[in-house]
Design a protein around this motif. Structure first.
Motif, PDB file in Angstrom:
ATOM      1  N   LEU B 198     -16.462 -27.123 -27.726  1.00  0.00           N
ATOM      2  CA  LEU B 198     -16.965 -25.968 -26.977  1.00  0.00           C
ATOM      3  C   LEU B 198     -16.279 -25.846 -25.623  1.00  0.00           C
ATOM      4  O   LEU B 198     -15.912 -24.743 -25.199  1.00  0.00           O
ATOM      5  CB  LEU B 198     -18.480 -26.078 -26.795  1.00  0.00           C
ATOM      6  N   SER B 199     -16.077 -27.001 -24.953  1.00  0.00           N
ATOM      7  CA  SER B 199     -15.475 -26.894 -23.619  1.00  0.00           C
ATOM      8  C   SER B 199     -14.016 -26.470 -23.722  1.00  0.00           C
ATOM      9  O   SER B 199     -13.521 -25.735 -22.857  1.00  0.00           O
ATOM     10  CB  SER B 199     -15.623 -28.208 -22.849  1.00  0.00           C
ATOM     11  N   ILE B 200     -13.335 -26.886 -24.789  1.00  0.00           N
ATOM     12  CA  ILE B 200     -11.958 -26.413 -24.985  1.00  0.00           C
ATOM     13  C   ILE B 200     -11.953 -24.902 -25.193  1.00  0.00           C
ATOM     14  O   ILE B 200     -11.150 -24.170 -24.607  1.00  0.00           O
ATOM     15  CB  ILE B 200     -11.300 -27.125 -26.195  1.00  0.00           C
ATOM     16  N   VAL B 201     -12.915 -24.430 -26.015  1.00  0.00           N
ATOM     17  CA  VAL B 201     -13.010 -22.992 -26.260  1.00  0.00           C
ATOM     18  C   VAL B 201     -13.235 -22.246 -24.947  1.00  0.00           C
ATOM     19  O   VAL B 201     -12.591 -21.231 -24.667  1.00  0.00           O
ATOM     20  CB  VAL B 201     -14.146 -22.686 -27.265  1.00  0.00           C
ATOM     21  N   PHE B 202     -14.156 -22.781 -24.120  1.00  0.00           N
ATOM     22  CA  PHE B 202     -14.457 -22.095 -22.862  1.00  0.00           C
ATOM     23  C   PHE B 202     -13.270 -22.125 -21.903  1.00  0.00           C
ATOM     24  O   PHE B 202     -13.061 -21.215 -21.112  1.00  0.00           O
ATOM     25  CB  PHE B 202     -15.674 -22.728 -22.188  1.00  0.00           C
ATOM     26  N   ARG B 203     -12.491 -23.214 -21.956  1.00  0.00           N
ATOM     27  CA  ARG B 203     -11.369 -23.332 -21.041  1.00  0.00           C
ATOM     28  C   ARG B 203     -10.198 -22.459 -21.463  1.00  0.00           C
ATOM     29  O   ARG B 203      -9.466 -21.942 -20.633  1.00  0.00           O
ATOM     30  CB  ARG B 203     -10.912 -24.786 -20.955  1.00  0.00           C
ATOM     31  N   THR B 204     -10.012 -22.318 -22.758  1.00  0.00           N
ATOM     32  CA  THR B 204      -8.823 -21.613 -23.228  1.00  0.00           C
ATOM     33  C   THR B 204      -9.087 -20.143 -23.527  1.00  0.00           C
ATOM     34  O   THR B 204      -8.154 -19.370 -23.671  1.00  0.00           O
ATOM     35  CB  THR B 204      -8.268 -22.268 -24.500  1.00  0.00           C
ATOM     36  N   THR B 205     -10.331 -19.724 -23.656  1.00  0.00           N
ATOM     37  CA  THR B 205     -10.603 -18.323 -23.955  1.00  0.00           C
ATOM     38  C   THR B 205     -11.478 -17.719 -22.867  1.00  0.00           C
ATOM     39  O   THR B 205     -11.955 -18.406 -21.976  1.00  0.00           O
ATOM     40  CB  THR B 205     -11.339 -18.166 -25.302  1.00  0.00           C
TER      41      THR B 205
END
Lengths: 320, 357
Positions: B198-205
């Motif tokens: 989830l944090s990767i998703v939030f950081r990259t999108t």
């Protein structure tokens, strides 16, 4: 006009003859839905098996957890003109009017599994379990193990349910008498995962214990999962005695493998007893063996891991 | 200007204050009550592998399903300004699908993977159903999800048809308990994994920004070219995926599914976790870490009560008292009062500073 009348009469005659030919003994069954529990699933299957067309019955069934829906269905069955009405009521109250109606219509009522608060004359017989007997059996078995010390983790079902009260009562008596020590007594409300957490908390507190008394199989399995993770041995001849209830097939297999010690059962098989009584009534005989409340108490079972056989699992195990 | 930014940052993190204080108080309370409460030791399980044991591990492990659901619930709350009350039922459905696949044949790594993927898909479809009712038909989220809340466990029952089907296999035990050789309970690892994803998703999108803007002002978001329908739908689908992960963990813990009790009433705890985490249940800005901390707070409370051997009939009452306190502490009125207090002391300090200058 006469022709028409003749036709109608002829039709009615044909219809009544065909009805008379088609029907077996008409039975209306009001029960709780099989999704309620493993117990109910076995109960429903048992009734389907016994009250089948092959056995000479024409059965109509209705399943609901709600009392008012059950009452409506029972009224409908009376209107339909069934010969026998079999009821496992969702609640103990509110049934008097329906049972009176049935009596007036000449329909014989049998209660099974659950009692109704009403005059015993309103039903022919009630085939019920004595929940406290089930707990007594289990606790007696435990006492027979003659352990030096009884340190019991007691995991309860949903508080105030019939099964919980019956399975708790006998053990509470031992706690009060001081023959057994209550390490912990908690409700997991039939929830397996909660049972595991309760057991974990005892293990983490490093309180010694040697018996797990869980009020159904699922919770026993939850407790055992906690034991496995903590590296505590359990089962026949091991450190901790594991006791469950319900006798699911998978649980009995755990017994057979020696991982658990005892499994008690409140019998869900009442159909044959009722069928036998109906056959007696049909033959013009009287029903025998009832107590003052018109009850027949089902025989309860308790299985010991050391004496359990494959046959027992096939006969008494619930589910698959 | 930089000073304002600082307060903004501080305020954002002050959201975490309530759950942090709550957990802190619980820990201190336990420390005073029984210092051995925190002892974590390495033992061996019945399979002979080393495993971590102790109350802290129990809390972290036991809250796994709740933590994952709380993450999904945060997204739905932020985007739609309402809550999904069907998460427990949806997890039961997902778990049933998982069990159904496993029981179709011998359990191998592949069938388990297939089961996970399938149950995830099914849960996402149901999430999509909830999301459509909310976004397209504009039904209140609580009412829309009431449908699945009511019939979900029946659906779960139909899928398998039995009361408590079991699925015994070392692979399942590895998911729900310990992977041989790794002393950390697998559910904890799964929570970390979901959190990282989830944090990767939030950081990259731009998903976080979009969800917040839809939650704060749908009309404004639309004018800025964000499709609120899609965002809400996406939030519900993601929550569906979270439900399936929780369902799989729940089933694997005991190698059995009881569709009536699997994650029963967890929707309430999940919503509570979001609230304790300081998130507005009316949607808009959200703080994922707060919700996760909220989940662990609830679990810590439960384990504490168990450790204290509170009589079973009283547990819920004690839980309610603590929760009432937490929610009141986190309420806007109390928060405002605190803010005013802080501003007063701050302005006092700056005026002193000016005088000195």
């Amino acid at each position: 006009m006469k022709k028409l009348l003749a036709l109608v009469i002829a039709l009615v005659m044909i219809l009544s003859v065909s009805l008379a030919l088609a029907d077996g003994i008409k039975v209306g069954i009001v029960n709780n839905p099989p999704s309620e529990s493993g117990y109910r699933e076995a109960n429903v299957k048992d009734f389907e098996k016994v009250f089948s067309a092959e056995n000479g019955y024409e059965a109509k069934t209705f399943y609901s957890l709600k009392n008012d829906e059950q009452l409506n269905a029972a009224t409908q069955f009376i209107t339909d003109g069934v010969d026998y009405l079999l009821i496992s009521a969702a609640e103990t109250t509110g049934w008097e009017k329906v049972l009176n109606d049935a009596k007036e219509a000449g329909i014989v009522v049998f209660l099974f599994d659950r009692m109704i608060d009403c005059d015993p004359s309103l039903y022919a017989a009630a085939v019920v379990s004595d929940m406290s007997k089930e707990g007594d059996l289990a606790v007696q078995w435990l006492l027979d193990q003659k352990l030096d010390e009884y340190n019991v983790i007691h995991i309860q079902g949903a508080m105030a349910s019939d099964a919980q009260l019956g399975r708790t009562g006998a053990l509470d008596a031992q706690f009060e008498a001081g023959t057994m020590n209550k390490v912990v007594q908690q409700t997991a409300t039939w929830d397996e995962a909660e049972a595991k957490k309760i057991t974990e908390s005892v293990i983490n507190a490093k309180t010694p214990f040697n018996v797990i008394y869980a009020e159904n199989d699922g919770m026993a399995k939850g407790a055992v999962a906690a034991l496995d993770e903590a590296g505590i041995s359990h089962g026949v001849g091991k450190d901790v005695i594991v006791m469950g209830f319900d006798c699911n097939k998978w649980a009995l297999r755990e017994l057979l493998a020696g991982n658990w010690n005892y499994d008690g059962q409140c019998s869900p098989f009442q159909a044959q007893v009722i069928s036998d009584m109906i056959q007696k009534l049909e033959a013009g005989e009287a029903i025998e063996g009832l107590n003052e409340k018109n009850q027949i108490i089902s025989e309860e079972k308790g299985f010991d891991a050391t004496t359990l056989t494959e046959d027992d699992i096939a006969t008494y195990g619930l589910g698959e | 200007m930089p000073e304002r930014k600082k307060t903004g940052f501080f305020q954002n993190n002050s959201q975490l204050l309530i759950p942090l204080v709550a957990i802190g108080l619980l820990l201190i309370f336990n420390l005073i009550r029984d210092s051995s409460f925190f002892s974590v030791n390495i033992g061996t399980n019945n399979d002979g592998y080393p495993v971590l044991q102790g109350n802290l591990i129990s809390i972290l492990n036991g809250a796994s399903e709740l933590a994952i659901l709380a993450m999904g619930m945060t997204l739905v709350t932020a985007a739609s300004g309402g809550q999904d009350i069907s998460v427990g039922c949806l997890a039961a459905i997902a778990g049933s699908v998982f069990v159904k696949v496993l029981r179709a044949g011998p359990i191998t790594g592949w069938t388990v993977a297939l089961g996970v993927v399938l149950c995830c898909l099914v849960a996402m479809v149901f999430g999509c159903f909830n999301g459509t009712l909310v976004s397209v038909f504009k039904i209140q989220p609580m009412i829309a999800t009431l449908i699945l809340f009511t019939c979900g466990r029946s659906i779960a029952y139909w899928i398998n048809g039995g009361a408590t089907p079991t699925v015994g296999s070392p692979i399942i035990t590895a998911i729900g308990s310990f992977i041989p050789g790794i002393p950390v309970p697998t559910p904890i690892l799964i929570v970390i994994l979901v959190g990282i994803i989830l944090s990767i998703v939030f950081r990259t999108t731009t998903l976080r920004l979009y969800i917040q803007s839809v939650g704060i002002n749908q009309g404004a978001a639309k004018l800025n070219g964000i499709n609120p329908l899609k965002i809400k739908l996406l939030a519900f689908i993601l929550l569906g995926a979270c439900c399936s992960v929780s369902g799989v963990i729940g089933v694997s813990r005991l190698s059995l599914i009881n569709h009536e009790t699997l994650l029963l009433n967890i929707e309430m705890d999940a919503i509570l976790a979001v609230a304790i985490g300081g998130n507005s249940l009316g949607g808009g800005k959200f703080n994922m870490a707060g919700s996760i901390l909220g989940a662990y707070t609830i679990q810590a409370l439960t384990i504490t009560l168990y450790a204290m051997k509170v009589p079973s009939t009283d547990v819920k009452a004690y839980k309610a008292i603590v929760i009432i306190l937490l929610v009141i502490l986190g309420s806007p009125v109390v928060k405002d009062a605190f803010r005013r207090l802080r501003m007063r002391s701050n302005s006092g300090r700056t005026s002193i500073g000016k005088e000195a200058a």
